[in-house]
Design an enzyme around this catalytic site. Sequence first.
Site, PDB file in Angstrom:
ATOM      1  N   GLU A 154       0.843  -1.190   0.000  1.00 34.12           N
ATOM      2  CA  GLU A 154       0.000   0.000   0.000  1.00 34.12           C
ATOM      3  C   GLU A 154       0.882   1.244   0.000  1.00 34.12           C
ATOM      4  OE1 GLU A 154      -3.449   0.475  -0.201  1.00 34.12           O
ATOM      5  OE2 GLU A 154      -2.561   2.452  -0.469  1.00 34.12           O
ATOM      6  N   LEU A 156      -0.624   4.519   0.236  1.00 32.92           N
ATOM      7  CA  LEU A 156      -1.391   5.706   0.642  1.00 32.92           C
ATOM      8  C   LEU A 156      -0.632   6.497   1.693  1.00 32.92           C
ATOM      9  CD1 LEU A 156      -2.710   5.350   3.690  1.00 32.92           C
ATOM     10  CD2 LEU A 156      -4.307   3.902   2.501  1.00 32.92           C
ATOM     11  N   LYS A 211       8.006  -1.664  -2.134  1.00 34.04           N
ATOM     12  CA  LYS A 211       7.451  -0.830  -1.052  1.00 34.04           C
ATOM     13  C   LYS A 211       8.568  -0.175  -0.242  1.00 34.04           C
ATOM     14  CE  LYS A 211       4.977   1.098   1.914  1.00 34.04           C
ATOM     15  NZ  LYS A 211       4.145   2.251   1.647  1.00 34.04           N
ATOM     16  N   ALA A 259      11.946  21.093   2.570  1.00 34.96           N
ATOM     17  CA  ALA A 259      12.799  21.049   3.766  1.00 34.96           C
ATOM     18  C   ALA A 259      11.927  21.328   4.982  1.00 34.96           C
ATOM     19  CB  ALA A 259      13.903  22.096   3.650  1.00 34.96           C
ATOM     20  N   GLY A 260      12.305  20.803   6.117  1.00 35.44           N
ATOM     21  CA  GLY A 260      11.464  21.004   7.299  1.00 35.44           C
ATOM     22  C   GLY A 260      12.114  20.510   8.567  1.00 35.44           C
ATOM     23  N   GLY A 264       8.625  12.408   9.925  1.00 31.72           N
ATOM     24  CA  GLY A 264       8.139  11.551  11.001  1.00 31.72           C
ATOM     25  C   GLY A 264       7.120  10.590  10.443  1.00 31.72           C
ATOM     26  N   CYS A 267       5.884   5.293   9.023  1.00 34.75           N
ATOM     27  CA  CYS A 267       6.465   4.490   7.942  1.00 34.75           C
ATOM     28  C   CYS A 267       7.887   4.840   7.527  1.00 34.75           C
ATOM     29  CB  CYS A 267       5.566   4.574   6.709  1.00 34.75           C
ATOM     30  SG  CYS A 267       3.997   3.753   6.978  1.00 34.75           S
ATOM     31  N   LYS A 270      10.665   3.861  10.031  1.00 33.00           N
ATOM     32  CA  LYS A 270      10.588   2.413  10.287  1.00 33.00           C
ATOM     33  C   LYS A 270      11.065   1.620   9.058  1.00 33.00           C
ATOM     34  CE  LYS A 270       6.327   0.529   9.747  1.00 33.00           C
ATOM     35  NZ  LYS A 270       6.178  -0.524   8.725  1.00 33.00           N
ATOM     36  N   ARG A 335       3.025   8.974  15.783  1.00 24.89           N
ATOM     37  CA  ARG A 335       4.147   8.036  15.688  1.00 24.89           C
ATOM     38  C   ARG A 335       5.364   8.722  15.063  1.00 24.89           C
ATOM     39  NH1 ARG A 335       0.974   2.787  13.293  1.00 24.89           N
ATOM     40  NH2 ARG A 335      -0.147   4.401  12.168  1.00 24.89           N
TER      41      ARG A 335
HETATM   42  N1  LIG Z   1      -0.051   4.219   8.036  1.00 26.14           N
HETATM   43  C1  LIG Z   1       0.289   4.367   6.771  1.00 26.14           C
HETATM   44  O1  LIG Z   1       0.269   5.470   6.236  1.00 26.14           O
HETATM   45  C2  LIG Z   1       0.693   3.176   5.937  1.00 26.14           C
HETATM   46  C3  LIG Z   1       0.724   3.314   4.541  1.00 26.14           C
HETATM   47  C4  LIG Z   1       1.120   2.194   3.775  1.00 26.14           C
HETATM   48  C5  LIG Z   1       1.440   0.993   4.380  1.00 26.14           C
HETATM   49  N2  LIG Z   1       1.382   0.907   5.741  1.00 26.14           N
HETATM   50  C6  LIG Z   1       1.640  -0.412   6.332  1.00 26.14           C
HETATM   51  O2  LIG Z   1       0.350  -1.002   6.552  1.00 26.14           O
HETATM   52  C7  LIG Z   1       0.348  -1.795   7.755  1.00 26.14           C
HETATM   53  C8  LIG Z   1      -0.709  -1.266   8.714  1.00 26.14           C
HETATM   54  O3  LIG Z   1      -0.380   0.055   9.085  1.00 26.14           O
HETATM   55  P1  LIG Z   1      -1.392   0.969   9.923  1.00 26.14           P
HETATM   56  O4  LIG Z   1      -0.763   2.323  10.004  1.00 26.14           O
HETATM   57  O5  LIG Z   1      -2.764   0.836   9.377  1.00 26.14           O
HETATM   58  O6  LIG Z   1      -1.309   0.255  11.347  1.00 26.14           O
HETATM   59  P2  LIG Z   1      -2.237   0.504  12.607  1.00 26.14           P
HETATM   60  O7  LIG Z   1      -1.382   0.259  13.789  1.00 26.14           O
HETATM   61  O8  LIG Z   1      -2.945   1.824  12.473  1.00 26.14           O
HETATM   62  O9  LIG Z   1      -3.356  -0.627  12.485  1.00 26.14           O
HETATM   63  C9  LIG Z   1      -3.089  -1.982  12.565  1.00 26.14           C
HETATM   64  C10 LIG Z   1      -4.320  -2.683  13.123  1.00 26.14           C
HETATM   65  O10 LIG Z   1      -4.134  -4.095  13.047  1.00 26.14           O
HETATM   66  C11 LIG Z   1      -4.733  -4.670  14.177  1.00 26.14           C
HETATM   67  N3  LIG Z   1      -4.261  -6.044  14.393  1.00 26.14           N
HETATM   68  C12 LIG Z   1      -3.090  -6.464  14.948  1.00 26.14           C
HETATM   69  N4  LIG Z   1      -3.045  -7.808  14.962  1.00 26.14           N
HETATM   70  C13 LIG Z   1      -4.205  -8.257  14.408  1.00 26.14           C
HETATM   71  C14 LIG Z   1      -4.741  -9.545  14.134  1.00 26.14           C
HETATM   72  N5  LIG Z   1      -4.063 -10.645  14.433  1.00 26.14           N
HETATM   73  N6  LIG Z   1      -5.954  -9.626  13.557  1.00 26.14           N
HETATM   74  C15 LIG Z   1      -6.643  -8.518  13.228  1.00 26.14           C
HETATM   75  N7  LIG Z   1      -6.189  -7.265  13.483  1.00 26.14           N
HETATM   76  C16 LIG Z   1      -4.981  -7.137  14.047  1.00 26.14           C
HETATM   77  C17 LIG Z   1      -4.378  -3.702  15.300  1.00 26.14           C
HETATM   78  O11 LIG Z   1      -5.225  -3.885  16.417  1.00 26.14           O
HETATM   79  C18 LIG Z   1      -4.566  -2.353  14.600  1.00 26.14           C
HETATM   80  O12 LIG Z   1      -5.867  -1.847  14.764  1.00 26.14           O
HETATM   81  C19 LIG Z   1       1.786  -1.705   8.283  1.00 26.14           C
HETATM   82  O13 LIG Z   1       2.513  -2.795   7.785  1.00 26.14           O
HETATM   83  C20 LIG Z   1       2.315  -0.410   7.695  1.00 26.14           C
HETATM   84  O14 LIG Z   1       3.723  -0.416   7.582  1.00 26.14           O
HETATM   85  C21 LIG Z   1       1.002   1.951   6.527  1.00 26.14           C
HETATM   86  O1  LIG Z   2       8.625  17.145   1.071  1.00 22.23           O
HETATM   87  C1  LIG Z   2       8.351  16.623   2.160  1.00 22.23           C
HETATM   88  C2  LIG Z   2       7.328  15.647   2.299  1.00 22.23           C
HETATM   89  C3  LIG Z   2       7.106  15.095   3.558  1.00 22.23           C
HETATM   90  N1  LIG Z   2       7.841  15.491   4.635  1.00 22.23           N
HETATM   91  C4  LIG Z   2       7.611  14.877   5.958  1.00 22.23           C
HETATM   92  O2  LIG Z   2       7.682  13.469   5.794  1.00 22.23           O
HETATM   93  C5  LIG Z   2       6.837  12.814   6.710  1.00 22.23           C
HETATM   94  C6  LIG Z   2       5.982  11.776   6.013  1.00 22.23           C
HETATM   95  O3  LIG Z   2       5.059  12.407   5.184  1.00 22.23           O
HETATM   96  P1  LIG Z   2       4.190  11.605   4.092  1.00 22.23           P
HETATM   97  O4  LIG Z   2       5.105  10.737   3.336  1.00 22.23           O
HETATM   98  O5  LIG Z   2       3.365  12.577   3.347  1.00 22.23           O
HETATM   99  O6  LIG Z   2       3.218  10.773   5.035  1.00 22.23           O
HETATM  100  P2  LIG Z   2       3.046   9.208   5.343  1.00 22.23           P
HETATM  101  O7  LIG Z   2       1.613   9.009   5.656  1.00 22.23           O
HETATM  102  O8  LIG Z   2       4.068   8.811   6.345  1.00 22.23           O
HETATM  103  O9  LIG Z   2       3.319   8.448   3.950  1.00 22.23           O
HETATM  104  C7  LIG Z   2       4.541   7.794   3.635  1.00 22.23           C
HETATM  105  O10 LIG Z   2       4.585   6.508   4.230  1.00 22.23           O
HETATM  106  C8  LIG Z   2       3.471   5.650   3.838  1.00 22.23           C
HETATM  107  C9  LIG Z   2       3.607   4.375   4.641  1.00 22.23           C
HETATM  108  O11 LIG Z   2       4.453   3.449   4.076  1.00 22.23           O
HETATM  109  C10 LIG Z   2       3.529   5.424   2.333  1.00 22.23           C
HETATM  110  O12 LIG Z   2       2.448   4.588   1.951  1.00 22.23           O
HETATM  111  C11 LIG Z   2       3.435   6.770   1.624  1.00 22.23           C
HETATM  112  O13 LIG Z   2       3.526   6.567   0.223  1.00 22.23           O
HETATM  113  C12 LIG Z   2       4.586   7.653   2.114  1.00 22.23           C
HETATM  114  O14 LIG Z   2       4.490   8.952   1.530  1.00 22.23           O
HETATM  115  C13 LIG Z   2       6.048  13.914   7.416  1.00 22.23           C
HETATM  116  O15 LIG Z   2       6.616  14.154   8.688  1.00 22.23           O
HETATM  117  C14 LIG Z   2       6.218  15.119   6.520  1.00 22.23           C
HETATM  118  O16 LIG Z   2       6.178  16.336   7.226  1.00 22.23           O
HETATM  119  C15 LIG Z   2       8.842  16.452   4.494  1.00 22.23           C
HETATM  120  O17 LIG Z   2       9.536  16.808   5.461  1.00 22.23           O
HETATM  121  N2  LIG Z   2       9.060  16.989   3.254  1.00 22.23           N
END
Ligand SMILES: NC(=O)c1ccc[n+]([C@@H]2O[C@H](COP(=O)([O-])OP(=O)(O)OC[C@H]3O[C@@H](n4cnc5c(N)ncnc54)[C@H](O)[C@@H]3O)[C@@H](O)[C@H]2O)c1
Ligand SMILES: O=c1ccn([C@@H]2O[C@H](COP(=O)(O)OP(=O)(O)O[C@H]3O[C@H](CO)[C@@H](O)[C@H](O)[C@H]3O)[C@@H](O)[C@H]2O)c(=O)[nH]1
Length: 446
Positions: A154, A156, A211, A259-260, A264, A267, A270, A335
Amino acid sequence: MKLAIFGAGYVGLSFAACMAEAGHDVLCADADASRIEGLQQGQMPLHEPGLEALVAEGLAAGRLRFTADKCAASMHGDVLFIVVNTPADAEGEVDLQHVMAVARSIGQHRDRDAVVVCKSTAPVGTAEQVEAVLRDELSQRGAVHRIAVAVNPEFLREGSAVRDCRQPDRVVIGAADPAAIDLLTQLYAPFVTDPTKQLLVMDRRSAELTKYAANAMLATRISFMNEMARVAGHAGADIEMVRRGIGSDRRIGPDFLQAGAGYGGSCLAKDVRALRHAADRDGQVLRILSAVEAANHEQKGRLFDLMTHHFEGDIAHKTIALWGLAFKPDTDDMRDAPSLVLLERLWAAGARVQVHDPAAMPNARAIVGERGDVRWCDTPEDALEGADVLALVTEWPVFRRPAFARIASTLKTPAIFDGRNVYDAVEVEAAGIAYYGIGRGRSVLR
Ligand SMILES: NC(=O)c1ccc[n+]([C@@H]2O[C@H](COP(=O)([O-])OP(=O)(O)OC[C@H]3O[C@@H](n4cnc5c(N)ncnc54)[C@H](O)[C@@H]3O)[C@@H](O)[C@H]2O)c1
Ligand SMILES: O=c1ccn([C@@H]2O[C@H](COP(=O)(O)OP(=O)(O)O[C@H]3O[C@H](CO)[C@@H](O)[C@H](O)[C@H]3O)[C@@H](O)[C@H]2O)c(=O)[nH]1
């Protein structure tokens, strides 16, 4: 299609609601029973623009249902998505226990063929491990169902999760099984305008690495620009001008060059850590990523360093108004938020803070706890009352066009530390406020 989605977090819930909106029959499961109880009553466990309405719509239409029953979820539908959390420890070792718990549950309860899709971000080879767990569980009970395992990372972003789900730039499908490829292609085709270009089918290992490589590239761009901002500050240049100057080159592109105060979120840090760690274990030293991490660590201290410079080292007993706590706007997610580093450093130096964030204050309070050197404020203006200076850490829209005259007359020693370069230095200084940006304004540190 009938879909089961394991994980109702930032990704799972957004994905579930968007799939229900597209007409699918979605059962979303989470291990956290209280989260599920709330969702069944339409209560949101997180802040994501547009998601609450979409969840309500799905519930009302009966296309979106929630369950804490892993057995029911394992039996539901044709395609089962694993979207649970995959945290990495300080070294970068990824904890796959939640992914494997879902795989075990599906293996124990599934009563017919299925396609299982790993959407969680997980190291190369995880899909193979999921497959092994499924095979093991099925064979233990003598079941002969065919369960194909695919990878569908994913991409997003939080704060725009619904929009990103509805209109992804591309969809990566990692699979060899023709039925899995066919089902995922059918599922995603309506979400893209040009399926031939935007649906990328590849092997599972390449999909898993794609990813990590994407997030590592994004983090690299940010750390690169943060280093350029240091150069700009010393050279008397403006990093915003430089950003526009290089972003208009089609080979570079304009995005992710801001720049900023450091990146954080759940993702980028990590995943960079996990990729570097996995490569390290394979004997590959990733020098660029080590530098990206080190630069970001330093950058999170940048606003504090600028303040110390401004106060000539005497920051104890100063009161800092702090706008924005979430790691980015439009989310309540704390986070890895840069604000946490700034808070810790200010407190360690004996300063007090007055903070406002439109959505993240409850999560921030849960992390830092109640303490005497913080005041949680209901409005941005309230945070300014009695403060010496203002720091902007998260560029929420509500902070973007403040009344500078009012800020000048409220702050004791008017100065703005703009951690996201959103203000016009000339306008701020014209109002009688000292302006410190990141790589612009009075940002020189010697
Ligand atoms: N947050 C993002 O922007 C983002 C974007 C792309 C990919 N990811 C990836 O997607 C995954 C999920 O991220 P997130 O931010 O949604 O995490 P999150 O911590 O917000 O949600 C994870 C959910 O999974 C649940 N869970 C844990 N064990 C479970 C089980 N055995 N059965 C059912 N539910 C269970 C937890 O209770 C929690 O509600 C991670 O691998 C992350 O790296 C996150
Ligand atoms: O030009 C930029 C863009 C972002 N940020 C910072 O970078 C961090 C992450 O921002 P952003 O990437 O927009 O948010 P996330 O939701 O963490 O999304 C990233 O992490 C996700 C989890 O894997 C991926 O799915 C997305 O594609 C990837 O953009 C934030 O603290 C932003 O302030 C900057 O400092 N400068």
